[in-house]
Design an enzyme around this catalytic site. Structure first.
Site, PDB file in Angstrom:
ATOM      1  N   VAL A 172      40.612  64.850 100.930  1.00  0.00           N
ATOM      2  CA  VAL A 172      39.812  65.023 102.147  1.00  0.00           C
ATOM      3  C   VAL A 172      40.047  63.855 103.088  1.00  0.00           C
ATOM      4  O   VAL A 172      39.845  62.691 102.717  1.00  0.00           O
ATOM      5  CB  VAL A 172      38.312  65.149 101.798  1.00  0.00           C
ATOM      6  N   LYS A 173      40.507  64.180 104.298  1.00  0.00           N
ATOM      7  CA  LYS A 173      40.719  63.133 105.301  1.00  0.00           C
ATOM      8  C   LYS A 173      39.425  62.896 106.063  1.00  0.00           C
ATOM      9  O   LYS A 173      38.805  63.829 106.570  1.00  0.00           O
ATOM     10  CB  LYS A 173      41.820  63.555 106.288  1.00  0.00           C
ATOM     11  N   VAL A 174      39.059  61.637 106.136  1.00  0.00           N
ATOM     12  CA  VAL A 174      37.797  61.243 106.773  1.00  0.00           C
ATOM     13  C   VAL A 174      38.126  60.170 107.813  1.00  0.00           C
ATOM     14  O   VAL A 174      38.903  59.254 107.523  1.00  0.00           O
ATOM     15  CB  VAL A 174      36.829  60.672 105.697  1.00  0.00           C
TER      16      VAL A 174
END
Ligand code: E4P
Length: 236
Positions: free
Chosen positions: A86-88
């Site tokens: 997951v890119k945050v």
């Protein structure tokens, strides 16, 4: 253990992903909202297609700006497949989300990093990957690779396990420098990977081989002729 520089493709284009996956040189994929938007497909269809091709990490980005929204989206994205990262974004809200996701065992990549301090904070929050955007720093008149060098040094000093994912790569020299510095991952657009693969002297050399071969009228033997010859040799 890391075996060499991992090569990720920075695209959501399924045809490009398939091309390089077939060559066995693709370790993962990064996407972002801009790249997903380019493909004119629904998010879920596109993400599922990519996940069917790539067994390595597939980075999918949250779009909420607040922690609760990011967490909700992160859970949804992570439920798609075990190899989803997951890119945050590198924001205060993002770091809270990263910390919570880390505790839950969900892998994260902190994106939009433009300084070694941001990279340090991402690692402290528990990110699996930190993504410094090299090309955008170069575009703004800075030395993008310096951030990679300093981040690697800081992580080494303190034994931080976050991987440096060199992002916003614009040309093959960026990849060479990332590898020389010992970055763990480089993510690049298909055009850069294509340039890495090709060399004018390879093409020229191949053409000369083929011209000479054709001029001499040579042919590789057919299977039957080859088998007969092998039998003959064995009989002698
Ligand atoms: C990384 O994960 C990003 O998607 C990407 O590298 C951004 O690159 P750009 O500056 O070419 O948009």
């Amino acid at each position: 253990m890391i075996l060499g520089l991992k090569i990720f493709l920075d695209t959501a284009n399924v045809a490009a992903i398939k091309t390089y996956a077939d060559m066995g040189i693709l370790d993962g994929v990064t996407t972002n909202p801009t790249l997903m938007a380019k493909e004119n497909k629904g998010f879920l269809d596109l993400a599922s297609e990519i996940l069917q091709i790539v067994s390595g990490p597939v980075n999918l980005e949250v779009v909420s700006q607040n922690t609760e929204g990011m967490l909700r989206e992160a859970h949804d994205l992570a439920s798609l497949a075990p190899n989803v990262v997951v890119k945050v974004p590198m924001t205060a809200e993002g770091l809270v989300a990263v910390r919570r996701l880390h505790k839950e065992g969900i892998k994260t990549n902190v994106t939009l990093i433009f300084s070694p301090n941001q990279a340090l904070l991402a690692a402290k929050a528990g990110a699996n990957y930190a993504s410094p955007f090299i090309g955008r720093l170069d575009d703004a008149g800075h030395d993008g690779m310096k951030i990679v060098e300093e981040t690697l040094q800081i992580y080494k000093n303190y034994g931080l396990e976050t991987h440096v994912l060199v992002a916003s790569i614009r040309h093959p020299i960026h990849v060479v420098t990332a590898a020389k510095l010992g970055a763990q991952v480089a993510t690049m657009p298909p055009e850069v990977l294509d340039k890495m693969l090709k060399h004018p002297l390879t093409e020229l050399g191949l053409k000369r081989f083929m011209d000479d071969w054709t001029k001499a009228g040579l042919k590789l033997p057919e299977r039957r002729t080859l088998e007969a010859k092998t039998r003959g040799l064995a009989g002698n």
